[in-house]
Design a protein around this motif. Structure first.
Motif, PDB file in Angstrom:
ATOM      1  N   ALA A  35       0.847  -1.227   0.073  1.00 53.31           N
ATOM      2  CA  ALA A  35       0.031   0.200  -0.116  1.00 53.31           C
ATOM      3  C   ALA A  35       0.991   1.068   0.082  1.00 53.31           C
ATOM      4  O   ALA A  35       0.361   2.301  -0.744  1.00 53.31           O
ATOM      5  CB  ALA A  35      -0.708  -0.003   1.120  1.00 53.31           C
ATOM      6  N   ASN A  36       1.760   1.223   0.772  1.00 50.69           N
ATOM      7  CA  ASN A  36       2.728   2.289   0.767  1.00 50.69           C
ATOM      8  C   ASN A  36       3.537   2.552  -0.572  1.00 50.69           C
ATOM      9  O   ASN A  36       3.627   3.809  -0.931  1.00 50.69           O
ATOM     10  CB  ASN A  36       3.678   2.376   1.966  1.00 50.69           C
ATOM     11  CG  ASN A  36       3.414   2.592   3.315  1.00 50.69           C
ATOM     12  OD1 ASN A  36       2.257   2.951   3.310  1.00 50.69           O
ATOM     13  ND2 ASN A  36       3.906   2.255   4.302  1.00 50.69           N
ATOM     14  N   ALA A  37       3.878   1.663  -1.125  1.00 55.73           N
ATOM     15  CA  ALA A  37       4.681   1.599  -2.302  1.00 55.73           C
ATOM     16  C   ALA A  37       3.741   2.020  -3.723  1.00 55.73           C
ATOM     17  O   ALA A  37       4.085   2.609  -4.434  1.00 55.73           O
ATOM     18  CB  ALA A  37       5.147   0.174  -2.869  1.00 55.73           C
ATOM     19  N   ARG A  38       2.355   1.746  -3.335  1.00 53.94           N
ATOM     20  CA  ARG A  38       1.495   2.161  -4.184  1.00 53.94           C
ATOM     21  C   ARG A  38       1.376   3.783  -4.257  1.00 53.94           C
ATOM     22  O   ARG A  38       1.128   4.447  -5.086  1.00 53.94           O
ATOM     23  CB  ARG A  38       0.136   1.480  -4.150  1.00 53.94           C
ATOM     24  CG  ARG A  38       0.048   0.142  -4.583  1.00 53.94           C
ATOM     25  CD  ARG A  38      -1.484  -0.438  -4.570  1.00 53.94           C
ATOM     26  NE  ARG A  38      -1.254  -1.871  -5.273  1.00 53.94           N
ATOM     27  CZ  ARG A  38      -1.957  -2.704  -4.319  1.00 53.94           C
ATOM     28  NH1 ARG A  38      -2.440  -2.706  -3.218  1.00 53.94           N
ATOM     29  NH2 ARG A  38      -1.686  -4.150  -4.849  1.00 53.94           N
ATOM     30  N   ARG A  39       1.418   4.106  -3.042  1.00 52.36           N
ATOM     31  CA  ARG A  39       1.369   5.582  -2.856  1.00 52.36           C
ATOM     32  C   ARG A  39       2.737   6.195  -3.377  1.00 52.36           C
ATOM     33  O   ARG A  39       2.384   7.423  -3.923  1.00 52.36           O
ATOM     34  CB  ARG A  39       0.974   5.912  -1.300  1.00 52.36           C
ATOM     35  CG  ARG A  39      -0.309   5.653  -0.735  1.00 52.36           C
ATOM     36  CD  ARG A  39      -0.690   6.375   0.579  1.00 52.36           C
ATOM     37  NE  ARG A  39      -0.476   7.914   0.521  1.00 52.36           N
ATOM     38  CZ  ARG A  39      -1.492   8.406   0.466  1.00 52.36           C
ATOM     39  NH1 ARG A  39      -2.733   7.905   0.400  1.00 52.36           N
ATOM     40  NH2 ARG A  39      -1.504   9.874   0.558  1.00 52.36           N
ATOM     41  N   LEU A  40       3.453   5.534  -3.149  1.00 53.83           N
ATOM     42  CA  LEU A  40       4.769   6.413  -3.779  1.00 53.83           C
ATOM     43  C   LEU A  40       4.880   6.381  -5.224  1.00 53.83           C
ATOM     44  O   LEU A  40       5.239   7.293  -5.976  1.00 53.83           O
ATOM     45  CB  LEU A  40       5.784   5.646  -3.399  1.00 53.83           C
ATOM     46  CG  LEU A  40       7.331   5.745  -3.976  1.00 53.83           C
ATOM     47  CD1 LEU A  40       7.915   7.156  -3.533  1.00 53.83           C
ATOM     48  CD2 LEU A  40       8.479   4.777  -3.598  1.00 53.83           C
ATOM     49  N   ALA A  41       4.362   5.060  -5.806  1.00 50.07           N
ATOM     50  CA  ALA A  41       4.026   5.036  -7.449  1.00 50.07           C
ATOM     51  C   ALA A  41       3.108   6.226  -7.974  1.00 50.07           C
ATOM     52  O   ALA A  41       3.495   6.599  -9.225  1.00 50.07           O
ATOM     53  CB  ALA A  41       3.479   3.722  -7.747  1.00 50.07           C
ATOM     54  N   LYS A  42       2.324   6.750  -7.013  1.00 50.10           N
ATOM     55  CA  LYS A  42       1.493   7.792  -7.752  1.00 50.10           C
ATOM     56  C   LYS A  42       2.309   9.078  -7.682  1.00 50.10           C
ATOM     57  O   LYS A  42       2.091  10.096  -8.434  1.00 50.10           O
ATOM     58  CB  LYS A  42       0.169   8.085  -6.891  1.00 50.10           C
ATOM     59  CG  LYS A  42      -0.832   6.820  -6.985  1.00 50.10           C
ATOM     60  CD  LYS A  42      -2.169   6.988  -5.970  1.00 50.10           C
ATOM     61  CE  LYS A  42      -2.705   5.804  -6.078  1.00 50.10           C
ATOM     62  NZ  LYS A  42      -3.952   5.918  -5.190  1.00 50.10           N
ATOM     63  N   LYS A  43       3.338   9.394  -7.068  1.00 47.45           N
ATOM     64  CA  LYS A  43       4.074  10.266  -6.786  1.00 47.45           C
ATOM     65  C   LYS A  43       5.350  10.554  -7.572  1.00 47.45           C
ATOM     66  O   LYS A  43       5.698  11.586  -7.987  1.00 47.45           O
ATOM     67  CB  LYS A  43       4.419  10.455  -5.338  1.00 47.45           C
ATOM     68  CG  LYS A  43       5.174  11.922  -5.108  1.00 47.45           C
ATOM     69  CD  LYS A  43       5.042  12.365  -3.448  1.00 47.45           C
ATOM     70  CE  LYS A  43       5.694  13.514  -3.210  1.00 47.45           C
ATOM     71  NZ  LYS A  43       4.922  14.787  -3.897  1.00 47.45           N
ATOM     72  N   VAL A  44       6.048   9.422  -7.836  1.00 51.20           N
ATOM     73  CA  VAL A  44       7.325   9.412  -8.530  1.00 51.20           C
ATOM     74  C   VAL A  44       7.596   8.004  -9.331  1.00 51.20           C
ATOM     75  O   VAL A  44       6.779   7.217  -9.441  1.00 51.20           O
ATOM     76  CB  VAL A  44       8.634   9.175  -7.384  1.00 51.20           C
ATOM     77  CG1 VAL A  44       8.562  10.307  -6.336  1.00 51.20           C
ATOM     78  CG2 VAL A  44       8.424   8.010  -6.643  1.00 51.20           C
ATOM     79  N   ALA A  45       8.519   8.400 -10.176  1.00 50.46           N
ATOM     80  CA  ALA A  45       8.827   7.219 -11.203  1.00 50.46           C
ATOM     81  C   ALA A  45       9.710   6.245 -10.422  1.00 50.46           C
ATOM     82  O   ALA A  45      10.337   6.623  -9.257  1.00 50.46           O
ATOM     83  CB  ALA A  45       9.497   7.931 -12.183  1.00 50.46           C
ATOM     84  N   ALA A  46      10.016   5.106 -10.752  1.00 48.14           N
ATOM     85  CA  ALA A  46      10.802   4.217 -10.316  1.00 48.14           C
ATOM     86  C   ALA A  46      12.507   4.824 -10.031  1.00 48.14           C
ATOM     87  O   ALA A  46      12.853   5.551 -10.994  1.00 48.14           O
ATOM     88  CB  ALA A  46      10.970   3.056 -11.147  1.00 48.14           C
ATOM     89  N   PRO A  47      12.848   4.767  -8.977  1.00 43.14           N
ATOM     90  CA  PRO A  47      14.355   5.194  -8.804  1.00 43.14           C
ATOM     91  C   PRO A  47      15.239   4.498  -9.885  1.00 43.14           C
ATOM     92  O   PRO A  47      15.032   3.347 -10.485  1.00 43.14           O
ATOM     93  CB  PRO A  47      14.706   4.868  -7.456  1.00 43.14           C
ATOM     94  CG  PRO A  47      13.815   3.795  -6.980  1.00 43.14           C
ATOM     95  CD  PRO A  47      12.681   3.829  -7.661  1.00 43.14           C
ATOM     96  N   GLU A  48      16.404   5.317 -10.148  1.00 43.74           N
ATOM     97  CA  GLU A  48      17.591   4.479 -11.101  1.00 43.74           C
ATOM     98  C   GLU A  48      17.931   3.314 -10.412  1.00 43.74           C
ATOM     99  O   GLU A  48      18.130   2.211 -11.222  1.00 43.74           O
ATOM    100  CB  GLU A  48      18.431   5.564 -11.416  1.00 43.74           C
ATOM    101  CG  GLU A  48      18.088   6.472 -12.221  1.00 43.74           C
ATOM    102  CD  GLU A  48      19.354   7.447 -12.522  1.00 43.74           C
ATOM    103  OE1 GLU A  48      20.287   6.920 -12.844  1.00 43.74           O
ATOM    104  OE2 GLU A  48      19.316   8.588 -12.522  1.00 43.74           O
ATOM    105  N   VAL A  49      18.141   3.341  -9.029  1.00 43.65           N
ATOM    106  CA  VAL A  49      18.888   1.982  -8.329  1.00 43.65           C
ATOM    107  C   VAL A  49      17.945   1.816  -7.005  1.00 43.65           C
ATOM    108  O   VAL A  49      17.646   2.631  -6.448  1.00 43.65           O
ATOM    109  CB  VAL A  49      20.380   2.435  -8.014  1.00 43.65           C
ATOM    110  CG1 VAL A  49      20.870   1.593  -7.166  1.00 43.65           C
ATOM    111  CG2 VAL A  49      21.218   2.891  -9.211  1.00 43.65           C
ATOM    112  N   ILE A  50      17.914   0.355  -6.860  1.00 44.84           N
ATOM    113  CA  ILE A  50      17.223  -0.086  -5.601  1.00 44.84           C
ATOM    114  C   ILE A  50      18.379  -0.834  -4.896  1.00 44.84           C
ATOM    115  O   ILE A  50      18.805  -1.880  -5.668  1.00 44.84           O
ATOM    116  CB  ILE A  50      15.961  -0.709  -5.739  1.00 44.84           C
ATOM    117  CG1 ILE A  50      14.739   0.058  -6.394  1.00 44.84           C
ATOM    118  CG2 ILE A  50      15.558  -1.219  -4.561  1.00 44.84           C
ATOM    119  CD1 ILE A  50      13.471  -0.484  -6.879  1.00 44.84           C
TER     120      ILE A  50
END
Length: 166
Positions: A35-50
């Motif tokens: 759920a938190n990752a979905r909120r993040l996905a609404k705000k930003v693109a995937a980071p270059e590095v994980i």
């Protein structure tokens, strides 16, 4: 660089039957972090590095993050993010990753809270709840207070304010 500090989701409790490094996410931990990752996905693109700690619960959290964000790269497992991680380790890790424009780091408390506080020039730690995502603007060349707080997601809610000290 945009830096995301991410604490792993809720994991099974410590016990004699489960080694610390083998603790895995509970169903609630997986659902809550998703759920938190979905909120993040609404705000930003995937980071270059994980990059993630090698402990099972952190790797599982990083995998959920990559899946939800549609991350096309490989999630990197770094021993440097195991318990004992520091802000100095973060700077070394960012350099090894080629100083990307955006970096997501998945790890553990109390290390992430201590790094969070130090990057903002605080005297003490700013502890993160399980599954929390913090966004910072980080200047790798800056000494003293190299980061600026942008926002935080905890328990499915986005918070704009910086947590109070202490």
């Amino acid at each position: 660089m945009k830096l995301y500090l991410i604490r792993h989701g809720e994991a099974v409790e410590r016990g004699e039957a489960v080694r610390e490094e083998d603790r895995w996410l509970t169903a609630a931990g997986r659902d809550g972090f998703r759920a938190n990752a979905r909120r993040l996905a609404k705000k930003v693109a995937a980071p270059e590095v994980i990059v993630t700690s090698p402990l099972v619960r952190a790797v599982q959290t990083a995998d959920i993050l990559a899946e939800v964000l549609g991350f096309s790269g490989e999630v990197t497992v770094a021993q440097e993010l195991a318990p004992g991680f520091s802000s100095e380790g973060l700077f070394r890790l960012a350099g090894v990753c080629g100083s990307p424009r955006s970096l997501a780091v998945v790890g553990h408390e109390p290390d992430l809270g201590e790094v969070f506080g130090r990057l903002l020039g605080r005297d003490g730690a700013l502890p993160l709840k399980k599954g929390a995502i913090v966004a910072l603007r980080l200047d790798l060349a800056e000494s003293g207070t190299p980061a600026r707080f942008l926002w935080m997601i905890q328990r499915g809610k986005k918070f704009h304010e910086l947590p109070a000290p202490g």
